[in-house]
Motif scaffolding. Sequence first.
Motif, PDB file in Angstrom:
ATOM      1  N   ALA A   1     -18.109 100.825  61.141  1.00 17.79           N
ATOM      2  CA  ALA A   1     -18.695 101.124  60.104  1.00 17.79           C
ATOM      3  C   ALA A   1     -18.651 100.437  58.865  1.00 17.79           C
ATOM      4  CB  ALA A   1     -18.870 102.697  59.867  1.00 17.79           C
ATOM      5  N   SER A   2     -17.159 100.306  58.644  1.00 16.57           N
ATOM      6  CA  SER A   2     -16.899  99.330  57.548  1.00 16.57           C
ATOM      7  C   SER A   2     -16.504  97.688  57.936  1.00 16.57           C
ATOM      8  CB  SER A   2     -15.484  99.868  57.036  1.00 16.57           C
ATOM      9  OG  SER A   2     -15.714 101.286  56.418  1.00 16.57           O
ATOM     10  N   PRO A   3     -16.821  96.949  57.077  1.00 18.65           N
ATOM     11  CA  PRO A   3     -16.466  95.489  57.356  1.00 18.65           C
ATOM     12  C   PRO A   3     -15.087  95.305  57.465  1.00 18.65           C
ATOM     13  CG  PRO A   3     -16.887  95.817  54.772  1.00 18.65           C
ATOM     14  CD  PRO A   3     -17.218  97.148  55.506  1.00 18.65           C
ATOM     15  N   VAL A   4     -14.793  94.309  58.331  1.00 20.98           N
ATOM     16  CA  VAL A   4     -13.411  93.974  58.793  1.00 20.98           C
ATOM     17  C   VAL A   4     -13.285  92.630  58.618  1.00 20.98           C
ATOM     18  CG1 VAL A   4     -11.332  94.003  60.397  1.00 20.98           C
ATOM     19  CG2 VAL A   4     -12.869  95.956  60.086  1.00 20.98           C
ATOM     20  N   ARG A   5     -12.296  92.039  58.221  1.00 21.39           N
ATOM     21  CA  ARG A   5     -11.999  90.705  58.084  1.00 21.39           C
ATOM     22  C   ARG A   5     -10.931  90.300  58.708  1.00 21.39           C
ATOM     23  NH1 ARG A   5     -12.879  88.094  52.187  1.00 21.39           N
ATOM     24  NH2 ARG A   5     -12.849  86.115  53.478  1.00 21.39           N
ATOM     25  N   SER A   6     -10.555  89.280  59.068  1.00 24.75           N
ATOM     26  CA  SER A   6      -9.160  88.667  59.743  1.00 24.75           C
ATOM     27  C   SER A   6      -8.537  87.948  58.850  1.00 24.75           C
ATOM     28  CB  SER A   6      -9.408  87.764  61.029  1.00 24.75           C
ATOM     29  OG  SER A   6      -9.936  86.408  60.756  1.00 24.75           O
ATOM     30  N   ARG A   7      -6.980  88.210  58.688  1.00 23.61           N
ATOM     31  CA  ARG A   7      -6.353  87.327  57.771  1.00 23.61           C
ATOM     32  C   ARG A   7      -5.208  86.565  58.188  1.00 23.61           C
ATOM     33  NH1 ARG A   7      -3.169  89.830  52.469  1.00 23.61           N
ATOM     34  NH2 ARG A   7      -1.270  89.379  53.737  1.00 23.61           N
ATOM     35  N   SER A   8      -4.772  85.496  57.820  1.00 24.66           N
ATOM     36  CA  SER A   8      -3.792  84.868  58.794  1.00 24.66           C
ATOM     37  C   SER A   8      -2.560  85.498  58.584  1.00 24.66           C
ATOM     38  CB  SER A   8      -3.718  83.560  58.294  1.00 24.66           C
ATOM     39  OG  SER A   8      -2.501  82.639  58.594  1.00 24.66           O
ATOM     40  N   ILE A   9      -1.494  85.339  59.510  1.00 28.27           N
ATOM     41  CA  ILE A   9      -0.183  85.617  59.688  1.00 28.27           C
ATOM     42  C   ILE A   9       0.822  84.669  59.916  1.00 28.27           C
ATOM     43  CG2 ILE A   9       1.688  87.468  60.557  1.00 28.27           C
ATOM     44  CD1 ILE A   9      -0.564  89.155  61.433  1.00 28.27           C
ATOM     45  N   GLN A  10       1.694  84.269  59.135  1.00 20.95           N
ATOM     46  CA  GLN A  10       2.419  83.283  59.734  1.00 20.95           C
ATOM     47  C   GLN A  10       4.057  83.490  59.462  1.00 20.95           C
ATOM     48  OE1 GLN A  10       1.141  78.730  59.564  1.00 20.95           O
ATOM     49  NE2 GLN A  10       3.152  78.386  58.240  1.00 20.95           N
ATOM     50  N   VAL A  11       4.717  83.179  60.501  1.00 23.73           N
ATOM     51  CA  VAL A  11       6.222  83.644  60.431  1.00 23.73           C
ATOM     52  C   VAL A  11       7.002  82.307  61.044  1.00 23.73           C
ATOM     53  CG1 VAL A  11       6.011  86.107  60.452  1.00 23.73           C
ATOM     54  CG2 VAL A  11       6.266  84.915  62.451  1.00 23.73           C
ATOM     55  N   SER A  12       8.000  82.242  60.456  1.00 23.90           N
ATOM     56  CA  SER A  12       9.215  81.283  61.122  1.00 23.90           C
ATOM     57  C   SER A  12      10.279  81.869  61.542  1.00 23.90           C
ATOM     58  CB  SER A  12       9.448  80.171  59.983  1.00 23.90           C
ATOM     59  OG  SER A  12       8.491  79.510  59.600  1.00 23.90           O
ATOM     60  N   VAL A  13      11.016  81.237  62.502  1.00 27.73           N
ATOM     61  CA  VAL A  13      12.039  81.519  63.054  1.00 27.73           C
ATOM     62  C   VAL A  13      13.289  80.800  62.606  1.00 27.73           C
ATOM     63  CG1 VAL A  13      13.657  82.238  64.980  1.00 27.73           C
ATOM     64  CG2 VAL A  13      11.248  83.142  64.748  1.00 27.73           C
ATOM     65  N   VAL A  14      14.343  80.936  62.079  1.00 29.75           N
ATOM     66  CA  VAL A  14      15.521  80.189  61.881  1.00 29.75           C
ATOM     67  C   VAL A  14      16.801  80.484  62.368  1.00 29.75           C
ATOM     68  CG1 VAL A  14      14.406  79.419  59.579  1.00 29.75           C
ATOM     69  CG2 VAL A  14      15.879  81.372  59.685  1.00 29.75           C
ATOM     70  N   GLU A  15      17.686  79.522  62.636  1.00 30.14           N
ATOM     71  CA  GLU A  15      19.174  79.858  62.936  1.00 30.14           C
ATOM     72  C   GLU A  15      19.910  80.356  61.804  1.00 30.14           C
ATOM     73  OE1 GLU A  15      22.341  78.006  66.025  1.00 30.14           O
ATOM     74  OE2 GLU A  15      21.117  76.674  64.747  1.00 30.14           O
ATOM     75  N   ARG A  16      20.711  81.538  62.169  1.00 27.68           N
ATOM     76  CA  ARG A  16      21.603  82.266  61.365  1.00 27.68           C
ATOM     77  C   ARG A  16      22.863  81.884  61.775  1.00 27.68           C
ATOM     78  NH1 ARG A  16      20.042  87.006  61.843  1.00 27.68           N
ATOM     79  NH2 ARG A  16      21.720  88.006  63.027  1.00 27.68           N
ATOM     80  N   ARG A  17      23.559  80.889  61.168  1.00 25.64           N
ATOM     81  CA  ARG A  17      25.029  80.414  61.551  1.00 25.64           C
ATOM     82  C   ARG A  17      26.084  81.086  60.614  1.00 25.64           C
ATOM     83  NH1 ARG A  17      23.534  74.053  61.869  1.00 25.64           N
ATOM     84  NH2 ARG A  17      21.994  74.129  63.703  1.00 25.64           N
ATOM     85  N   PRO A  18      27.203  81.438  61.247  1.00 21.37           N
ATOM     86  CA  PRO A  18      28.294  81.589  60.185  1.00 21.37           C
ATOM     87  C   PRO A  18      28.563  80.816  58.962  1.00 21.37           C
ATOM     88  CG  PRO A  18      28.911  81.981  62.635  1.00 21.37           C
ATOM     89  CD  PRO A  18      27.609  81.309  62.643  1.00 21.37           C
ATOM     90  N   PRO A  19      28.839  81.254  58.021  1.00 21.36           N
ATOM     91  CA  PRO A  19      29.166  82.603  57.420  1.00 21.36           C
ATOM     92  C   PRO A  19      27.929  83.477  57.115  1.00 21.36           C
ATOM     93  CG  PRO A  19      29.530  81.153  55.672  1.00 21.36           C
ATOM     94  CD  PRO A  19      28.889  80.211  56.866  1.00 21.36           C
ATOM     95  N   ALA A  20      26.738  82.793  57.475  1.00 24.37           N
ATOM     96  CA  ALA A  20      25.530  84.110  57.201  1.00 24.37           C
ATOM     97  C   ALA A  20      25.849  85.156  57.708  1.00 24.37           C
ATOM     98  CB  ALA A  20      24.151  83.319  57.726  1.00 24.37           C
ATOM     99  N   PRO A  21      25.799  86.323  56.924  1.00 22.65           N
ATOM    100  CA  PRO A  21      25.941  87.650  57.514  1.00 22.65           C
ATOM    101  C   PRO A  21      24.864  88.360  58.017  1.00 22.65           C
ATOM    102  CG  PRO A  21      25.234  87.850  55.114  1.00 22.65           C
ATOM    103  CD  PRO A  21      25.151  86.237  55.439  1.00 22.65           C
ATOM    104  N   PRO A  22      24.995  89.311  59.133  1.00 24.07           N
ATOM    105  CA  PRO A  22      24.059  90.039  59.981  1.00 24.07           C
ATOM    106  C   PRO A  22      23.333  90.625  58.519  1.00 24.07           C
ATOM    107  CG  PRO A  22      26.028  91.063  60.212  1.00 24.07           C
ATOM    108  CD  PRO A  22      26.415  89.753  59.347  1.00 24.07           C
ATOM    109  N   HIS A  23      21.989  91.049  58.847  1.00 22.61           N
ATOM    110  CA  HIS A  23      21.281  91.776  57.777  1.00 22.61           C
ATOM    111  C   HIS A  23      20.154  92.731  58.337  1.00 22.61           C
ATOM    112  CE1 HIS A  23      17.680  89.354  58.516  1.00 22.61           C
ATOM    113  NE2 HIS A  23      18.377  88.150  58.758  1.00 22.61           N
TER     114      HIS A  23
END
Length: 353
Positions: free
Chosen positions: A205-227
């Motif tokens: 009943a209501s209009p719907v639009r599509s919207r882009s999603i974009q994500v990147s995956v990077v490597e987390r190396r020491p000393p980068a902490p867990p989060h």
Amino acid sequence: MVVGAGISGASIAHHLARQGVSVVVIEQAPQPAAGATGRSGGMVRAYDPDPVIGDLALASLATYRDPGCWASGRAPLHAVGAVTAADPAQEPTLRQAAGQLNDALRTSAHVVTECDQVAGIHLAGGVALVEPEAGWVAPAEVTADWLVQARADGAVVCHGLRVHAVQADGGRPLVRTDAGTISAGAVVAAVGPWAADPTPGLRPASPVRSRSIQVSVVERRPPAPPHATFVDLRTGWYAKPVGADRTLIGMPHLVWDSPVDSPPDPTHAQATVAALTAHFPWLTTAAHLHTVRAADAYHPPGRGGQASELLEGTDVPHVWSVRAWNGGGVKTAPEAGRRIADACVADAFSDAA
């Protein structure tokens, strides 16, 4: 009939089948969770500025934490914690929310202020609501688990089958598919961004639009902490750990009416790294692994996504479209699917002879 075997459709099918309803799931892709679900970040927390979403998310987090709700026998939640950053003016609202979450879930949610870093995340001048018991799920795994349960309760799940049209036939839906025509008691379309260009008979009943999603995956190396998982309400930036040594990062990609399979935007990927560096300084030297682009279903600007209705009617009686979640489908799917199933059962059989 449930059209769409993403996380919302799988949840609805599971809850319908659990009530003894005869369920058929139709998915156009060769496997479930092939669209926006499979490319979602999968972050799960109970708090949301929209009270409707927050109510669903709170109940859904309880389900994600409960091993007894899953065919696998284990809870899918990776409880790494969740940090929601906001403007300091929002501190009273966040404190109230923390108290409500703790009363409902017996958790240890709390607000931090005047703190440079929490749970491995630099706050960059904001305040934050910390939910230590929240985290993330793998949306494709959750979807598969619900479909296993639905099949065990008698549901039929069909992959690689496209719905071409839905029309009324004697007051009930007639569904035309690649495999022929199916007469259904009711139809629920849980098709995500495809709701923006609906199959005839499935237009909400209501209009719907599509919207882009974009994500990147990077490597987390020491000393980068867990989060923990991270969302900044001031900017829309977000991040989550992906296993022990990888991090997914994202920021709004304001490209409307974007096809689900559009190629990645390298300029946006670079801007995402630059933006999130304020919260994760180690990103300046992190190795980029890959970028994924998809799309999600959104209410158009101005509607705000505040509608409390979980389903919207169409021009065909007993045919509904699941509301556009504006990116919040994963964290609401357990409870939204349960409520939608209840609503469908109540309506579909209300005038049955």
